[in-house]
Design a protein around this motif. Structure first.
Motif, mmCIF file in Angstrom:
data_model
loop_
_atom_site.group_PDB
_atom_site.id
_atom_site.type_symbol
_atom_site.label_atom_id
_atom_site.label_comp_id
_atom_site.label_asym_id
_atom_site.label_seq_id
_atom_site.Cartn_x
_atom_site.Cartn_y
_atom_site.Cartn_z
ATOM 1 N N THR A 16 6.069 -0.649 -7.528
ATOM 2 C CA THR A 16 5.271 0.111 -6.568
ATOM 3 C C THR A 16 4.868 1.452 -7.173
ATOM 4 O O THR A 16 5.392 1.868 -8.211
ATOM 5 C CB THR A 16 6.053 0.355 -5.260
ATOM 6 O OG1 THR A 16 7.268 1.072 -5.566
ATOM 7 C CG2 THR A 16 6.382 -0.957 -4.574
ATOM 8 N N ARG A 17 3.942 2.114 -6.492
ATOM 9 C CA ARG A 17 3.489 3.430 -6.917
ATOM 10 C C ARG A 17 3.376 4.342 -5.689
ATOM 11 O O ARG A 17 3.534 3.891 -4.545
ATOM 12 C CB ARG A 17 2.127 3.321 -7.629
ATOM 13 C CG ARG A 17 2.179 2.558 -8.952
ATOM 14 C CD ARG A 17 3.029 3.266 -9.994
ATOM 15 N NE ARG A 17 2.994 2.607 -11.304
ATOM 16 C CZ ARG A 17 3.865 1.687 -11.707
ATOM 17 N NH1 ARG A 17 4.826 1.289 -10.885
ATOM 18 N NH2 ARG A 17 3.777 1.156 -12.918
ATOM 19 N N LYS A 38 -6.830 -0.126 5.998
ATOM 20 C CA LYS A 38 -7.127 -0.906 7.206
ATOM 21 C C LYS A 38 -6.175 -2.092 7.291
ATOM 22 O O LYS A 38 -6.468 -3.194 6.790
ATOM 23 C CB LYS A 38 -8.579 -1.373 7.188
ATOM 24 C CG LYS A 38 -9.585 -0.216 7.189
ATOM 25 C CD LYS A 38 -11.014 -0.716 7.079
ATOM 26 C CE LYS A 38 -12.008 0.427 7.223
ATOM 27 N NZ LYS A 38 -11.804 1.484 6.207
ATOM 28 N N PRO A 39 -5.017 -1.904 7.938
ATOM 29 C CA PRO A 39 -4.019 -2.976 7.984
ATOM 30 C C PRO A 39 -4.443 -4.151 8.860
ATOM 31 O O PRO A 39 -4.964 -3.974 9.957
ATOM 32 C CB PRO A 39 -2.798 -2.272 8.576
ATOM 33 C CG PRO A 39 -3.331 -1.120 9.339
ATOM 34 C CD PRO A 39 -4.564 -0.684 8.610
ATOM 35 N N LYS A 40 -4.206 -5.351 8.345
ATOM 36 C CA LYS A 40 -4.483 -6.568 9.107
ATOM 37 C C LYS A 40 -3.206 -7.280 9.517
ATOM 38 O O LYS A 40 -3.208 -8.090 10.443
ATOM 39 C CB LYS A 40 -5.359 -7.506 8.267
ATOM 40 C CG LYS A 40 -6.753 -6.960 7.987
ATOM 41 C CD LYS A 40 -7.550 -7.914 7.101
ATOM 42 C CE LYS A 40 -8.939 -7.341 6.812
ATOM 43 N NZ LYS A 40 -9.702 -8.227 5.867
ATOM 44 N N ILE A 55 8.895 -1.132 6.824
ATOM 45 C CA ILE A 55 7.713 -1.767 7.390
ATOM 46 C C ILE A 55 6.701 -1.995 6.274
ATOM 47 O O ILE A 55 6.432 -1.097 5.468
ATOM 48 C CB ILE A 55 7.104 -0.892 8.492
ATOM 49 C CG1 ILE A 55 8.127 -0.700 9.636
ATOM 50 C CG2 ILE A 55 5.814 -1.486 9.020
ATOM 51 C CD1 ILE A 55 7.784 0.415 10.568
ATOM 52 N N GLN A 56 6.146 -3.196 6.244
ATOM 53 C CA GLN A 56 5.176 -3.546 5.208
ATOM 54 C C GLN A 56 3.855 -3.913 5.886
ATOM 55 O O GLN A 56 3.817 -4.834 6.692
ATOM 56 C CB GLN A 56 5.701 -4.715 4.383
ATOM 57 C CG GLN A 56 5.047 -4.886 3.027
ATOM 58 C CD GLN A 56 5.873 -5.794 2.136
ATOM 59 O OE1 GLN A 56 5.944 -6.995 2.394
ATOM 60 N NE2 GLN A 56 6.475 -5.236 1.094
ATOM 61 N N ILE A 57 2.807 -3.165 5.549
ATOM 62 C CA ILE A 57 1.496 -3.446 6.128
ATOM 63 C C ILE A 57 0.547 -3.838 4.996
ATOM 64 O O ILE A 57 0.612 -3.303 3.892
ATOM 65 C CB ILE A 57 0.942 -2.240 6.915
ATOM 66 C CG1 ILE A 57 0.905 -0.976 6.055
ATOM 67 C CG2 ILE A 57 1.756 -1.998 8.176
ATOM 68 C CD1 ILE A 57 0.280 0.235 6.776
ATOM 69 N N SER A 58 -0.332 -4.771 5.293
ATOM 70 C CA SER A 58 -1.254 -5.289 4.281
ATOM 71 C C SER A 58 -2.653 -5.346 4.806
ATOM 72 O O SER A 58 -2.875 -5.587 6.019
ATOM 73 C CB SER A 58 -0.800 -6.693 3.815
ATOM 74 O OG SER A 58 0.498 -6.640 3.259
ATOM 75 N N GLU A 59 -3.596 -5.149 3.928
ATOM 76 C CA GLU A 59 -5.014 -5.243 4.296
ATOM 77 C C GLU A 59 -5.456 -6.706 4.279
ATOM 78 O O GLU A 59 -4.914 -7.522 3.535
ATOM 79 C CB GLU A 59 -5.870 -4.437 3.320
ATOM 80 C CG GLU A 59 -5.711 -2.947 3.491
ATOM 81 C CD GLU A 59 -6.679 -2.152 2.642
ATOM 82 O OE1 GLU A 59 -7.174 -1.128 3.123
ATOM 83 O OE2 GLU A 59 -6.930 -2.562 1.477
ATOM 84 N N SER A 63 1.826 -1.135 -3.217
ATOM 85 C CA SER A 63 1.714 -2.073 -4.327
ATOM 86 C C SER A 63 0.715 -1.526 -5.342
ATOM 87 O O SER A 63 -0.153 -0.708 -5.017
ATOM 88 C CB SER A 63 1.258 -3.442 -3.818
ATOM 89 O OG SER A 63 0.008 -3.331 -3.156
ATOM 90 N N LYS A 64 0.820 -1.984 -6.577
ATOM 91 C CA LYS A 64 -0.057 -1.437 -7.617
ATOM 92 C C LYS A 64 -1.530 -1.769 -7.385
ATOM 93 O O LYS A 64 -2.396 -1.029 -7.838
ATOM 94 C CB LYS A 64 0.402 -1.933 -8.987
ATOM 95 C CG LYS A 64 1.708 -1.310 -9.440
ATOM 96 C CD LYS A 64 1.908 -1.393 -10.936
ATOM 97 C CE LYS A 64 2.261 -2.771 -11.381
ATOM 98 N NZ LYS A 64 2.585 -2.822 -12.835
ATOM 99 N N ASP A 65 -1.793 -2.858 -6.647
ATOM 100 C CA ASP A 65 -3.192 -3.173 -6.348
ATOM 101 C C ASP A 65 -3.701 -2.439 -5.102
ATOM 102 O O ASP A 65 -4.872 -2.539 -4.747
ATOM 103 C CB ASP A 65 -3.398 -4.677 -6.191
ATOM 104 C CG ASP A 65 -2.619 -5.272 -5.017
ATOM 105 O OD1 ASP A 65 -2.063 -4.512 -4.202
ATOM 106 O OD2 ASP A 65 -2.556 -6.521 -4.930
ATOM 107 N N GLY A 66 -2.818 -1.671 -4.437
ATOM 108 C CA GLY A 66 -3.219 -0.867 -3.288
ATOM 109 C C GLY A 66 -3.437 -1.644 -2.005
ATOM 110 O O GLY A 66 -3.826 -1.065 -0.982
#
Length: 480
Positions: free
Chosen positions: A389-390, A437-439, A476-480, A405-408
């Protein structure tokens, strides 16, 4: 342990570290130079993915349960105090200290036991003290008989006598990156602390410019030992050089108290050492602590965590107990404290090098294994938010700490409350990074679907009853 300083130094303005950080034992160097060697750049990037490493200070001093090496140093500081039962005079003390070589026999030494325990806890690299300031080599050097493999040392008869080789081979087999700690000063060497003069402090006790042949002899001795370590011990990923007072005189920072004690030139020729190390180990990361320039590939705050994210590669070296070396009945940090420290470090872009000191029998205290087992349970659920991670703004907001994550595409939000026992709230409100923008959203360690709602850049999360099974933090983990 390392530099042992208590005062402030000037930093790059971009490093933004608090005054409480300045007061700790090690100072971050001003003037970081980014490496240009493509292999080093690649290895440094990979190293920044690892996040959690094992530091081990181990030597003959563990038999007395004292701070490593420093009692040999004739400075009037708390960490240099000598116990009367170990010698009534300074010279008697030194003789008795060096005689510890003849009784060192850590028969319970089993590096596989260590590797298994720390691997489960999420550690991914190891830095081992191949030689500390006292000069006792924990490897089979041919430059000195003051070593663990000497016939004077009882453990030399053990098939695992070259503990550096055993540790490196074992941990490498388990997928760890390998780091060799090495002290540039050597207080046992007659070419560093020349017996003609009494030692005055941690520095060389003669003027190398006045006695160039003696200093050249010490430079050759140091070069040869480092050549051995980088030639005879398999793949070495990090050369971690301590003793920053051995440095070119021009690099001294007069704002740092311990650097003001350096009165003479102590240039060890790092260009020659570095070129040799890179020839033996292409792409090796070199950490010439506190000496700014091309050989300090990452910086190493000690027993402290910067309060802001740093824009350069860095690693905090912090003890699991109170001491870097083995001390009977040491006060070990709780698993919650260790995890809180890890979260703070990675949210600010650093790695956590946690020191665990083996005892004279060759093993850790039982409580160490308890801590590692507890950490491993947390890591099993939350490792995707930790490794590779960054940093991401806002980095730290109240009780919330962020990585991405490294890909943002994924942002991780750690909630801590730093009470004695972490209590999971029923509802959490936190800010998300700008333009993210979390999905989807999940709480690591919980299988239930999580109810959440976004309003602007604020997310509200309702946590189910099962939340009470979470320990130390909510992630908590949020992803686009």
């Amino acid at each position: 342990m390392l530099i042992r300083s208590k005062t402030k130094t000037v930093l790059l303005a971009s490093l933004l570290i608090s005054s409480s950080f300045f007061s700790q034992a090690h100072n971050v160097s001003e003037g970081y130079q980014k490496p240009t060697d493509p292999l080093v750049v690649k290895n440094l990037e990979n190293w920044q993915d690892l996040k959690f490493g094992l530091f081990m200070h181990w030597g003959t001093y563990s038999q007395w349960g004292i701070v490593e090496s420093w009692s040999l140093c004739p400075e009037d500081e708390s960490w240099t105090q000598r116990k009367p039962e170990h010698g009534k005079s300074y010279y008697e003390y030194v003789k008795n200290y060096e005689n510890l070589q003849t009784t060192f026999n850590p028969v319970q030494f089993n590096p596989q036991k260590w590797a298994d325990a720390v691997k489960k806890a999420g550690m991914k690299y190891v830095v081992f003290t191949t030689k500390h300031h006292d000069g006792f080599a924990m490897f089979d050097t041919q430059q000195s008989d003051y070593k663990i493999t000497s016939s004077k040392t009882p453990f030399s008869k053990n098939p695992k006598a070259d503990v550096t080789k055993e540790i490196f081979n074992t941990f490498r087999k388990e997928g760890f990156k390998i780091g060799a700690y090495f002290s540039k000063p050597d207080w046992h060497s007659d070419d560093y602390w020349w017996s003609y003069f009494p030692p005055k402090d941690r520095n060389v006790n003669y003027d190398p410019k006045k006695y160039p042949e003696r200093w050249n002899s010490f430079k050759n001795f140091t070069f040869n030992q480092l050549n051995e370590l980088t030639s005879n011990y398999g793949k070495v990923d990090i050369l971690w050089l301590d003793g920053g007072w051995v440095r070119p005189f021009r690099t001294i920072d007069p704002n740092v108290e311990w650097q003001r004690t350096i009165k003479v030139e102590q240039d060890i020729d790092m260009d020659k050492i570095g070129a040799m190390a890179r020839k033996n180990q292409p792409g090796i990361i070199i950490v010439d602590r506190t000496v700014p320039g091309k050989w300090e590939n990452y910086v190493t705050p000690e027993q402290a965590v910067p309060e802001k994210a740093l824009s350069i590669p860095w690693e905090s070296c912090i003890t699991m107990g109170d001491s870097f070396s083995y001390v009977p009945n040491d006060n070990y940090k709780s698993s919650q404290k260790i995890i809180e420290t890890l979260v703070k470090i990675i949210s600010r872009g650093g790695n956590y090098l946690m020191n665990i000191a083996p005892g004279p029998n060759g093993d850790y205290d039982p409580v160490v294994y308890e801590r590692l087992k507890e950490i491993s349970v947390w890591m099993n659920s939350n490792q995707s938010a930790v490794f590779a991670t960054r940093t991401v703004a806002p980095y730290h907001d109240g009780n919330f700490y962020y990585t991405q994550s490294k890909d943002g595409k994924t942002v991780n939000i750690f909630h801590l409350d730093e009470k004695t026992n972490y209590e999971v709230p029923s509802t959490l409100h936190f800010t998300i990074p700008d333009n993210f923008k979390p999905k989807s959203l999940k709480v690591l360690g919980l299988k239930n679907k999580i109810n959440w709602k976004q309003s602007g850049n604020i997310i509200k999360v309702d946590l189910p009853v099962e939340r009470n099974q979470l320990k130390y933090s909510t992630v908590i983990q949020i992803s686009e």
